[in-house]
Design an enzyme around this catalytic site. Structure first.
Site, PDB file in Angstrom:
ATOM      1  N   GLY B  70       0.771  -1.209   0.065  1.00  0.00           N
ATOM      2  CA  GLY B  70       0.065   0.023  -0.061  1.00  0.00           C
ATOM      3  C   GLY B  70       0.871   1.363   0.084  1.00  0.00           C
ATOM      4  N   GLN B  71       2.213   1.135  -0.112  1.00  0.00           N
ATOM      5  CA  GLN B  71       2.936   2.490  -0.172  1.00  0.00           C
ATOM      6  C   GLN B  71       2.589   3.377  -1.345  1.00  0.00           C
ATOM      7  OE1 GLN B  71       7.200   1.320   0.296  1.00  0.00           O
ATOM      8  NE2 GLN B  71       6.306  -0.430   1.254  1.00  0.00           N
ATOM      9  N   ARG B  72       2.782   4.683  -1.432  1.00  0.00           N
ATOM     10  CA  ARG B  72       2.024   5.476  -2.381  1.00  0.00           C
ATOM     11  C   ARG B  72       2.691   5.240  -3.474  1.00  0.00           C
ATOM     12  NH1 ARG B  72      -0.357  10.591  -2.041  1.00  0.00           N
ATOM     13  NH2 ARG B  72      -0.239  10.651  -0.034  1.00  0.00           N
TER      14      ARG B  72
END
Lengths: 415, 182
Positions: B70-72
């Site tokens: 889910g990292q940007r």
């Protein structure tokens, strides 16, 4: 007929004859698939002379030297110990497949980050980023032996053709209606074949960028395809449990290989195109007569699905890799298992021979790749370091470089 | 797993198989939730740089759960995984109030995606074991969940760490798969 020159093909061993007939230059090959380090060269040369009128008595000495060279090549790098030379933080998401060009000077990586990257093997430098796909770049290939073009197949349903030298995109092949998951150039490098989850395979013209044929007939996803050595036939392996042999000049079905009772995982020809080897989720692999499509042998023994299978370059041996964590090596002539490769602590998803045919490379979910002695089954090396499972691994043509690609977003160069 | 198994999980699933996509901001607890579902050790979990896939049996279904990092910088790649999704599970760190706006934004964008249209969505208000966690009702209101009209949805408070509430959420999943697959 006049012999002009003699050329060597190292793997599988062969001598190419360039000769002149009626003012035309032609070539033919003498395949020496049975050659091994213990072959009596004198006797073999006599045999060649008897069978091939172009090899006259005056050429015999030259041929003897060439055969000895080929024999030496079969042992080259056989004591090679692989060391990790580079870790490339190649992509920001997991890698899918890796592929080397013939000389091994550069290689390519495909990734979930929708890119394919071209790398210099020696320096580890990134040469090109092939950008344009809109989803996972799953399957990739060089047009070996030429190595000047790259094909990429994507979950975005398209295949792209690129210049390996400049990174320019020549064509985008559109037409599949689902993910492209396998592809191959034909040996002449005039066509690209793509196999898709849409149950069809397509042949594309490299020059024009046009679709040449759609191969329709499978009832489920096509997940493997390969051309034969001449490029006149192609086989497709499908989740519908069958493999189909197609004529590439007419797109006609030649044979349907029916026998497996679960999804096909791999399908390949041997070098002389007399046999087809198929691996299946039904835990067996099968050998088929490529000329009539009849099953010759069913090889059982694995306790779980077969995930990959391959012939060695000459076709003397073949190997299977399984979800049971083991691999097996068989003698093609006797169909007997000659060695079991035991040691991985997870399923083995990739297996290949080195071009010399005496080593095997396996890639596993246990995060390691391993090098094995093909004849004894002894594990010679464990290539450790990846921190997630290995999705792909490959030898170069000389057999002295290994590239591994992993779910950990890196690839590693071992020399 | 291997690439071949990924292809097998990619094709449209047979009736008894369900493809579940687990999304949410980094540090929301997706991987912990995945491991909790698979009854695996959750003591050493690192940020997911790619994806994890696990299959769990539940109420006669084989749930193939895809946990996506889910990292940007890798969120733009979420759409790689949209195809054939049966259920979307969106995980929120209920204690990270500073990021409610960001997580709401991402969820709103997901609900706009054509390939996810009509896909039932379960929102896990995770980390309820933390004292500072906002209750599910507050999150539902903050994210305007009541405006979702094009699909069935549910918000479920849970703690992926202790396992509390997780099964309730999965029961809802199975119930709604049932409705969809029948």
């Amino acid at each position: 007929m006049k012999l002009k020159s003699l050329l060597l093909r190292y793997y599988p061993p062969g001598i190419m004859l360039e000769y002149e007939t009626n003012g035309e230059l032609k070539t033919k090959s003498i395949d020496l698939l049975e050659l091994d380090p213990s072959t009596d060269v004198g006797a073999l040369v006599e045999e060649i002379q008897k069978a091939e009128p172009l090899i006259t008595a005056s050429r015999a000495e030259k041929v003897r030297l060439l055969v000895q060279r080929l024999q030496a090549k079969l042992e080259q790098n056989s004591k090679h110990i692989f060391c990790l030379v580079k870790v490339l933080r190649a992509h920001i998401l997991p890698l899918t497949n890796v592929a080397l060009n013939k000389s091994g000077s550069c290689f390519i990586t495909g990734s979930y980050d929708r890119m394919c990257k071209v790398w210099d093997t020696r320096s580890g430098e990134q040469l090109h980023t092939l950008e344009g796909h809109r989803n996972v770049v799953y399957t990739i290939a060089f047009n070996n032996p030429y190595g000047d073009k790259i094909a990429t197949g994507s979950f975005d349903k398209t295949c792209k053709l690129w210049s390996a030298e400049t990174g320019e995109c020549y064509h985008t092949f559109r037409g599949h209606t689902a993910e492209i998951v396998c592809l191959s150039f034909n040996p002449q490098s005039t066509l690209v074949a793509t196999g898709s989850m849409d149950t069809t395979a397509k042949l594309w013209d490299i020059q024009s960028g046009e679709e040449v044929f759609t191969l329709t007939g499978h009832l489920a996803e096509i997940i493997s395809l390969s051309f034969d050595t001449s490029g006149s036939r192609i086989i497709t392996g499908s989740f519908d449990h069958t493999v189909i042999v197609w004529d590439t000049s007419t797109a006609r079905k030649v044979h349907t290989l029916i026998g497996h009772c679960a999804e096909i995982s791999s399908s390949v020809f041997n070098w002389d195109c007399s046999l087809i080897l198929t691996g299946s989720m039904d835990k067996t692999c099968m050998l088929w007569d490529a000329t009539n499509g009849k099953c010759i042998a069913t090889l059982t023994g694995h306790d779980d699905e077969i995930l990959d299978s391959c012939f060695d370059y000459a076709g003397k041996l073949f190997a299977t890799a399984s979800a049971d964590g083991t691999a097996r090596v068989y003698c093609t002539a006797t169909r007997k298992c000659i060695s079991k490769l035991e040691g991985h602590e997870g399923e083995i998803s990739k297996i290949s021979f080195n071009p010399q045919g005496n080593r095997l490379l396996t890639g596993s979910s246990d995060k390691t790749a391993r090098i094995w002695d093909a004849h004894t089954g002894e594990c010679l090396q464990v290539l450790e370091g990846h921190v997630d499972e290995i999705f792909s691994c490959t030898f170069n043509y000389k057999g002295n470089i290994v590239i591994t690609g992993s779910k950990d977003n890196t690839c590693r160069i071992w020399c | 797993m291997g690439l071949l198994s990924i292809l097998r999980k990619l094709k449209s699933a047979p009736d008894q198989e369900v493809r579940i996509l687990l999304l949410g901001l980094d540090n929301a607890g997706k991987t912990t939730l995945l491991k909790q579902l698979a009854s695996e050790d959750i003591s050493h979990i690192t940020p997911t740089q790619g994806f994890n896939i696990k299959s769990v049996q539940s109420q006669g279904f084989k749930l193939n759960v895809w946990d996506i990092g889910g990292q940007r910088k890798i969120r733009p790649y979420w759409r790689n995984y949209f195809e054939n999704t049966d259920i979307l599970i969106y995980v929120i760190d209920s204690a990270d109030r500073k990021r409610f706006e960001e997580t709401g934004q991402e969820l709103a964008e997901l609900l706009e995606e054509e390939k996810l249209s009509c896909v039932p969505v379960l929102i896990f208000a995770n980390k309820q074991d933390l004292l500072t966690a906002a209750p599910a009702s507050e999150i539902a209101e903050g994210l305007n969940l009541h405006t979702i009209r094009d699909r069935v949805w549910q918000i479920q408070s849970c703690s992926a760490l202790t396992g509390e509430g997780v099964q309730d959420g999965m029961n809802w999943v199975c119930k709604n798969v049932n409705a969809k697959k029948k």
